[in-house]
Write a protein that holds these residues in place. Structure first.
Motif, PDB file in Angstrom:
ATOM      1  N   VAL A  59      46.425  -1.319  -7.885  1.00 47.48           N
ATOM      2  CA  VAL A  59      46.729  -0.375  -8.892  1.00 47.48           C
ATOM      3  C   VAL A  59      45.811   1.113  -8.262  1.00 47.48           C
ATOM      4  O   VAL A  59      46.272   2.146  -8.379  1.00 47.48           O
ATOM      5  CB  VAL A  59      45.943  -0.674 -10.265  1.00 47.48           C
ATOM      6  CG1 VAL A  59      45.690   0.401 -10.956  1.00 47.48           C
ATOM      7  CG2 VAL A  59      46.681  -1.755 -10.885  1.00 47.48           C
ATOM      8  N   LEU A  60      44.797   0.822  -7.746  1.00 47.89           N
ATOM      9  CA  LEU A  60      44.107   1.970  -6.954  1.00 47.89           C
ATOM     10  C   LEU A  60      44.693   2.523  -5.968  1.00 47.89           C
ATOM     11  O   LEU A  60      44.884   3.944  -5.873  1.00 47.89           O
ATOM     12  CB  LEU A  60      42.702   1.461  -6.408  1.00 47.89           C
ATOM     13  CG  LEU A  60      41.509   1.192  -7.463  1.00 47.89           C
ATOM     14  CD1 LEU A  60      40.349   0.829  -6.850  1.00 47.89           C
ATOM     15  CD2 LEU A  60      41.338   2.398  -8.430  1.00 47.89           C
ATOM     16  N   PHE A  61      45.565   1.690  -5.167  1.00 49.58           N
ATOM     17  CA  PHE A  61      46.525   2.129  -3.933  1.00 49.58           C
ATOM     18  C   PHE A  61      47.652   3.112  -4.691  1.00 49.58           C
ATOM     19  O   PHE A  61      47.908   4.192  -4.240  1.00 49.58           O
ATOM     20  CB  PHE A  61      47.032   1.042  -3.269  1.00 49.58           C
ATOM     21  CG  PHE A  61      47.712   1.624  -2.081  1.00 49.58           C
ATOM     22  CD1 PHE A  61      47.256   2.234  -1.023  1.00 49.58           C
ATOM     23  CD2 PHE A  61      49.355   1.523  -2.415  1.00 49.58           C
ATOM     24  CE1 PHE A  61      48.193   2.633  -0.127  1.00 49.58           C
ATOM     25  CE2 PHE A  61      50.112   1.777  -1.257  1.00 49.58           C
ATOM     26  CZ  PHE A  61      49.451   2.037  -0.245  1.00 49.58           C
ATOM     27  N   ILE A  62      48.137   2.622  -5.738  1.00 41.60           N
ATOM     28  CA  ILE A  62      49.261   3.582  -6.372  1.00 41.60           C
ATOM     29  C   ILE A  62      48.930   4.675  -6.939  1.00 41.60           C
ATOM     30  O   ILE A  62      49.408   5.796  -6.937  1.00 41.60           O
ATOM     31  CB  ILE A  62      49.861   2.605  -7.503  1.00 41.60           C
ATOM     32  CG1 ILE A  62      50.805   1.398  -6.744  1.00 41.60           C
ATOM     33  CG2 ILE A  62      50.934   3.193  -8.391  1.00 41.60           C
ATOM     34  CD1 ILE A  62      51.255   0.232  -7.747  1.00 41.60           C
ATOM     35  N   ILE A  63      47.423   4.759  -7.683  1.00 44.53           N
ATOM     36  CA  ILE A  63      46.950   5.925  -8.123  1.00 44.53           C
ATOM     37  C   ILE A  63      46.591   6.857  -6.923  1.00 44.53           C
ATOM     38  O   ILE A  63      47.082   8.016  -7.194  1.00 44.53           O
ATOM     39  CB  ILE A  63      45.831   5.568  -9.044  1.00 44.53           C
ATOM     40  CG1 ILE A  63      46.088   4.770 -10.277  1.00 44.53           C
ATOM     41  CG2 ILE A  63      44.903   6.658  -9.386  1.00 44.53           C
ATOM     42  CD1 ILE A  63      44.999   4.375 -11.030  1.00 44.53           C
ATOM     43  N   PHE A 110      41.657  -9.244 -14.166  1.00 44.23           N
ATOM     44  CA  PHE A 110      42.486  -9.028 -12.874  1.00 44.23           C
ATOM     45  C   PHE A 110      41.577  -9.328 -11.807  1.00 44.23           C
ATOM     46  O   PHE A 110      40.669  -9.410 -11.773  1.00 44.23           O
ATOM     47  CB  PHE A 110      42.316  -7.348 -13.010  1.00 44.23           C
ATOM     48  CG  PHE A 110      43.276  -6.714 -14.227  1.00 44.23           C
ATOM     49  CD1 PHE A 110      44.534  -6.945 -14.419  1.00 44.23           C
ATOM     50  CD2 PHE A 110      42.576  -6.280 -15.148  1.00 44.23           C
ATOM     51  CE1 PHE A 110      45.209  -6.506 -15.265  1.00 44.23           C
ATOM     52  CE2 PHE A 110      43.290  -5.687 -16.338  1.00 44.23           C
ATOM     53  CZ  PHE A 110      44.543  -6.030 -16.401  1.00 44.23           C
ATOM     54  N   THR A 111      42.404  -9.682 -10.814  1.00 46.71           N
ATOM     55  CA  THR A 111      41.974 -10.256  -9.562  1.00 46.71           C
ATOM     56  C   THR A 111      41.783  -8.844  -8.570  1.00 46.71           C
ATOM     57  O   THR A 111      42.078  -7.785  -9.088  1.00 46.71           O
ATOM     58  CB  THR A 111      43.011 -11.008  -8.652  1.00 46.71           C
ATOM     59  OG1 THR A 111      44.152 -10.092  -8.318  1.00 46.71           O
ATOM     60  CG2 THR A 111      43.522 -12.269  -9.592  1.00 46.71           C
ATOM     61  N   LEU A 112      40.941  -9.266  -7.534  1.00 50.82           N
ATOM     62  CA  LEU A 112      40.585  -7.961  -6.823  1.00 50.82           C
ATOM     63  C   LEU A 112      41.854  -7.265  -6.262  1.00 50.82           C
ATOM     64  O   LEU A 112      41.912  -6.143  -6.075  1.00 50.82           O
ATOM     65  CB  LEU A 112      39.730  -8.658  -5.732  1.00 50.82           C
ATOM     66  CG  LEU A 112      39.233  -7.296  -4.762  1.00 50.82           C
ATOM     67  CD1 LEU A 112      38.423  -6.240  -5.358  1.00 50.82           C
ATOM     68  CD2 LEU A 112      38.209  -7.926  -3.656  1.00 50.82           C
ATOM     69  N   VAL A 113      42.693  -8.228  -5.707  1.00 59.54           N
ATOM     70  CA  VAL A 113      43.949  -7.538  -5.179  1.00 59.54           C
ATOM     71  C   VAL A 113      44.814  -6.913  -6.125  1.00 59.54           C
ATOM     72  O   VAL A 113      45.401  -6.030  -5.856  1.00 59.54           O
ATOM     73  CB  VAL A 113      44.745  -8.901  -4.504  1.00 59.54           C
ATOM     74  CG1 VAL A 113      46.295  -8.478  -4.223  1.00 59.54           C
ATOM     75  CG2 VAL A 113      44.010  -9.609  -3.399  1.00 59.54           C
ATOM     76  N   GLU A 114      44.920  -7.148  -7.482  1.00 50.85           N
ATOM     77  CA  GLU A 114      45.520  -6.517  -8.347  1.00 50.85           C
ATOM     78  C   GLU A 114      44.923  -5.049  -8.666  1.00 50.85           C
ATOM     79  O   GLU A 114      45.518  -4.068  -8.637  1.00 50.85           O
ATOM     80  CB  GLU A 114      45.655  -7.420  -9.714  1.00 50.85           C
ATOM     81  CG  GLU A 114      46.536  -8.527  -9.689  1.00 50.85           C
ATOM     82  CD  GLU A 114      46.240  -9.256 -10.849  1.00 50.85           C
ATOM     83  OE1 GLU A 114      47.622 -10.206 -11.152  1.00 50.85           O
ATOM     84  OE2 GLU A 114      45.202  -9.471 -11.688  1.00 50.85           O
ATOM     85  N   MET A 115      43.337  -5.084  -8.627  1.00 48.20           N
ATOM     86  CA  MET A 115      42.940  -3.855  -8.703  1.00 48.20           C
ATOM     87  C   MET A 115      43.150  -2.816  -7.673  1.00 48.20           C
ATOM     88  O   MET A 115      43.344  -1.946  -7.821  1.00 48.20           O
ATOM     89  CB  MET A 115      41.378  -4.210  -8.889  1.00 48.20           C
ATOM     90  CG  MET A 115      40.876  -5.053 -10.388  1.00 48.20           C
ATOM     91  SD  MET A 115      41.280  -3.735 -11.775  1.00 48.20           S
ATOM     92  CE  MET A 115      39.846  -2.753 -11.826  1.00 48.20           C
ATOM     93  N   LEU A 116      43.021  -3.525  -6.271  1.00 48.58           N
ATOM     94  CA  LEU A 116      43.266  -2.693  -5.235  1.00 48.58           C
ATOM     95  C   LEU A 116      44.515  -2.180  -5.243  1.00 48.58           C
ATOM     96  O   LEU A 116      45.034  -0.885  -4.809  1.00 48.58           O
ATOM     97  CB  LEU A 116      42.999  -3.229  -4.126  1.00 48.58           C
ATOM     98  CG  LEU A 116      41.424  -3.962  -3.787  1.00 48.58           C
ATOM     99  CD1 LEU A 116      41.386  -4.749  -2.729  1.00 48.58           C
ATOM    100  CD2 LEU A 116      40.840  -2.600  -3.417  1.00 48.58           C
TER     101      LEU A 116
END
Length: 105
Positions: A15-19, A7-13
């Protein structure tokens, strides 16, 4: 070795934003439900104690001075704690009636 995928950093961010958004929506509802449950439990405890105070009065002709008397005479199994912040229920005599109150710690 470029064949490894992750996963790229943007994808991880994202997901964290949605959570974070889901938690921000759910948490106030959970807190409100918890407070409402404590209020309902408090009402139920007061009603139960009041009914046992009246039963005590019918049996002995006078009201108990404390809730501990209800426990010692087997009208209650134990002295209930006030829900939520804790504290103890107390009996307060007002004119010809007994009120059950919660003395917070």
């Amino acid at each position: 070795k470029k064949s490894e995928q992750g996963f790229t950093l943007v994808e991880m961010l994202v997901v964290l934003f949605i959570i974070g958004i889901i938690i921000a929506i759910a948490l106030p509802n959970f807190i409100q439900a918890s407070k409402k449950a404590n209020v309902q439990a408090d009402k139920a405890n007061r009603r139960m104690i009041s009914m046992q105070v009246e039963n005590y009065y019918l049996d002995f002709g006078f009201y108990p001075k404390t809730i501990q008397e209800l426990v010692s005479k087997k009208y209650l199994r134990s002295v209930p704690n006030c829900p939520g912040d804790g504290g103890a229920y107390q009996l307060i005599k007002k004119s010809d009636e007994i009120q059950v109150t919660c003395q917070k710690n």
